[in-house]
Scaffold this motif. Structure first.
Motif, PDB file in Angstrom:
ATOM      1  N   ARG A 232      10.844   5.611   7.031  1.00 23.05           N
ATOM      2  CA  ARG A 232      10.544   4.177   7.293  1.00 23.05           C
ATOM      3  C   ARG A 232      11.679   3.127   7.171  1.00 23.05           C
ATOM      4  O   ARG A 232      11.468   2.262   8.022  1.00 23.05           O
ATOM      5  CB  ARG A 232       9.189   4.000   6.080  1.00 23.05           C
ATOM      6  CG  ARG A 232       8.584   2.486   6.374  1.00 23.05           C
ATOM      7  CD  ARG A 232       7.586   2.282   5.395  1.00 23.05           C
ATOM      8  NE  ARG A 232       6.804   1.110   5.588  1.00 23.05           N
ATOM      9  CZ  ARG A 232       7.195  -0.109   5.397  1.00 23.05           C
ATOM     10  NH1 ARG A 232       8.550  -0.444   4.613  1.00 23.05           N
ATOM     11  NH2 ARG A 232       6.814  -1.201   5.689  1.00 23.05           N
TER      12      ARG A 232
ATOM     13  N   TRP B 134       9.000  10.218   3.505  1.00 22.13           N
ATOM     14  CA  TRP B 134       8.521   9.327   4.377  1.00 22.13           C
ATOM     15  C   TRP B 134       9.097   7.980   4.076  1.00 22.13           C
ATOM     16  O   TRP B 134       9.208   6.881   5.121  1.00 22.13           O
ATOM     17  CB  TRP B 134       7.052   9.390   4.098  1.00 22.13           C
ATOM     18  CG  TRP B 134       6.162   8.201   4.897  1.00 22.13           C
ATOM     19  CD1 TRP B 134       6.040   8.451   6.030  1.00 22.13           C
ATOM     20  CD2 TRP B 134       5.861   7.233   4.352  1.00 22.13           C
ATOM     21  NE1 TRP B 134       5.325   7.256   6.473  1.00 22.13           N
ATOM     22  CE2 TRP B 134       5.312   6.540   5.727  1.00 22.13           C
ATOM     23  CE3 TRP B 134       6.146   6.406   3.348  1.00 22.13           C
ATOM     24  CZ2 TRP B 134       4.636   5.235   5.393  1.00 22.13           C
ATOM     25  CZ3 TRP B 134       5.606   4.970   3.254  1.00 22.13           C
ATOM     26  CH2 TRP B 134       4.822   4.551   4.275  1.00 22.13           C
ATOM     27  N   SER B 135       9.227   7.391   2.951  1.00 21.22           N
ATOM     28  CA  SER B 135       9.854   6.162   2.390  1.00 21.22           C
ATOM     29  C   SER B 135      11.198   6.126   3.263  1.00 21.22           C
ATOM     30  O   SER B 135      11.474   4.942   3.776  1.00 21.22           O
ATOM     31  CB  SER B 135       9.750   5.894   1.058  1.00 21.22           C
ATOM     32  OG  SER B 135       8.458   5.859   0.557  1.00 21.22           O
TER      33      SER B 135
ATOM     34  N   TRP C 158       0.922  -1.362   0.044  1.00 25.37           N
ATOM     35  CA  TRP C 158       0.084  -0.190  -0.022  1.00 25.37           C
ATOM     36  C   TRP C 158       0.904   1.190  -0.050  1.00 25.37           C
ATOM     37  O   TRP C 158       0.366   2.374  -0.555  1.00 25.37           O
ATOM     38  CB  TRP C 158      -0.969  -0.075   1.367  1.00 25.37           C
ATOM     39  CG  TRP C 158      -0.284  -0.033   2.228  1.00 25.37           C
ATOM     40  CD1 TRP C 158       0.236  -1.125   3.199  1.00 25.37           C
ATOM     41  CD2 TRP C 158       0.198   1.245   3.249  1.00 25.37           C
ATOM     42  NE1 TRP C 158       0.905  -0.519   4.347  1.00 25.37           N
ATOM     43  CE2 TRP C 158       0.745   0.803   4.414  1.00 25.37           C
ATOM     44  CE3 TRP C 158       0.111   2.530   3.127  1.00 25.37           C
ATOM     45  CZ2 TRP C 158       1.447   1.518   5.294  1.00 25.37           C
ATOM     46  CZ3 TRP C 158       0.790   3.409   3.809  1.00 25.37           C
ATOM     47  CH2 TRP C 158       1.436   2.849   5.115  1.00 25.37           C
ATOM     48  N   PHE C 159       1.968   1.149   0.576  1.00 28.20           N
ATOM     49  CA  PHE C 159       3.142   2.615   0.409  1.00 28.20           C
ATOM     50  C   PHE C 159       3.740   2.758  -0.539  1.00 28.20           C
ATOM     51  O   PHE C 159       4.467   3.699  -0.871  1.00 28.20           O
ATOM     52  CB  PHE C 159       3.599   2.086   1.800  1.00 28.20           C
ATOM     53  CG  PHE C 159       4.737   1.245   1.848  1.00 28.20           C
ATOM     54  CD1 PHE C 159       6.032   1.121   1.054  1.00 28.20           C
ATOM     55  CD2 PHE C 159       4.330   0.057   2.731  1.00 28.20           C
ATOM     56  CE1 PHE C 159       6.784  -0.021   1.290  1.00 28.20           C
ATOM     57  CE2 PHE C 159       5.045  -1.158   2.497  1.00 28.20           C
ATOM     58  CZ  PHE C 159       6.185  -1.231   2.101  1.00 28.20           C
ATOM     59  N   LYS C 160       3.751   1.693  -1.708  1.00 25.78           N
ATOM     60  CA  LYS C 160       4.544   1.776  -2.835  1.00 25.78           C
ATOM     61  C   LYS C 160       3.577   2.589  -3.968  1.00 25.78           C
ATOM     62  O   LYS C 160       2.649   1.775  -4.485  1.00 25.78           O
ATOM     63  CB  LYS C 160       4.855   0.631  -3.409  1.00 25.78           C
ATOM     64  CG  LYS C 160       6.063   0.083  -2.421  1.00 25.78           C
ATOM     65  CD  LYS C 160       6.792  -1.136  -3.070  1.00 25.78           C
ATOM     66  CE  LYS C 160       7.959  -1.752  -2.028  1.00 25.78           C
ATOM     67  NZ  LYS C 160       8.415  -2.975  -2.464  1.00 25.78           N
ATOM     68  N   VAL C 161       3.650   3.887  -4.015  1.00 24.56           N
ATOM     69  CA  VAL C 161       2.732   4.348  -5.061  1.00 24.56           C
ATOM     70  C   VAL C 161       3.693   4.823  -6.323  1.00 24.56           C
ATOM     71  O   VAL C 161       4.705   5.513  -6.124  1.00 24.56           O
ATOM     72  CB  VAL C 161       2.207   5.831  -4.535  1.00 24.56           C
ATOM     73  CG1 VAL C 161       1.255   6.355  -5.375  1.00 24.56           C
ATOM     74  CG2 VAL C 161       1.399   5.373  -3.095  1.00 24.56           C
TER      75      VAL C 161
ATOM     76  N   HIS D  58       6.573  12.038  -0.024  1.00 22.06           N
ATOM     77  CA  HIS D  58       6.410  10.461   0.064  1.00 22.06           C
ATOM     78  C   HIS D  58       7.814   9.931  -0.080  1.00 22.06           C
ATOM     79  O   HIS D  58       7.996   8.681   0.604  1.00 22.06           O
ATOM     80  CB  HIS D  58       5.764  10.181  -1.498  1.00 22.06           C
ATOM     81  CG  HIS D  58       5.581   8.577  -1.235  1.00 22.06           C
ATOM     82  ND1 HIS D  58       4.820   7.793  -0.601  1.00 22.06           N
ATOM     83  CD2 HIS D  58       6.114   7.553  -2.178  1.00 22.06           C
ATOM     84  CE1 HIS D  58       4.781   6.577  -0.871  1.00 22.06           C
ATOM     85  NE2 HIS D  58       5.588   6.301  -2.000  1.00 22.06           N
TER      86      HIS D  58
END
Length: 154
Positions: A46, A42-43, A2-5, A39
């Protein structure tokens, strides 16, 4: 996941078919760039947090994280136990016991029984001179509550 956009693909999918032109795509990509930068930040955060959580307070893991961060080439940082030697006492005249104790070697206070130091962190002098505050912060992050340590320059 879900976090890979994929933002380029998302722009194309949400753009109506007759409006899918190079200028429109470039304009929307420029509008989305702050979100893309956020993003990416944030990655990266993370990944750093997942790496930080992969270590724990065991000595082998703590030694690993210290060597990974501060001495990745030579890996000279070690963690050792204290010696826990019994203390020798000199008796008073009133106790009427022999004064001769044999050959004694002076040890640092943390090497004797009853000291509050639980383990020793051996750090090379050149690393200690440059990054002592970061090393202390890293150890404090991973050490269990109630455990104490001593940093020694080697």
């Amino acid at each position: 996941m879900w976090f890979k956009v994929d933002f380029d693909k998302l722009i194309l999918l949400l753009l109506p078919t007759p409006m899918r032109k190079t200028k429109n795509f470039g304009y929307l990509k420029a509008l989305i760039s702050p979100i893309l930068n956020l993003h990416i930040r944030w990655s990266n955060m993370r990944k750093d947090n997942l790496k930080k959580l992969s270590y724990n307070s065991q000595k082998c893991y703590m030694r690993g994280v210290l060597n990974d961060r501060y001495d990745p080439e030579q890996r000279r940082i070690t963690i050792a136990n204290t010696n826990k030697k019994p203390k020798d006492y000199i008796y008073t005249q009133a106790e009427n016991l022999p004064v001769y104790l044999g050959t004694m070697w002076l040890e640092p206070e943390f090497n004797y029984e009853g000291s509050t130091v639980d383990f020793l962190v051996n750090v090379p002098q050149e690393i200690m001179n440059l990054k002592i505050n970061e090393i202390v912060a890293t150890i404090e992050f991973y050490v269990l509550a109630g455990k104490s340590y001593q940093i020694i320059a080697i």
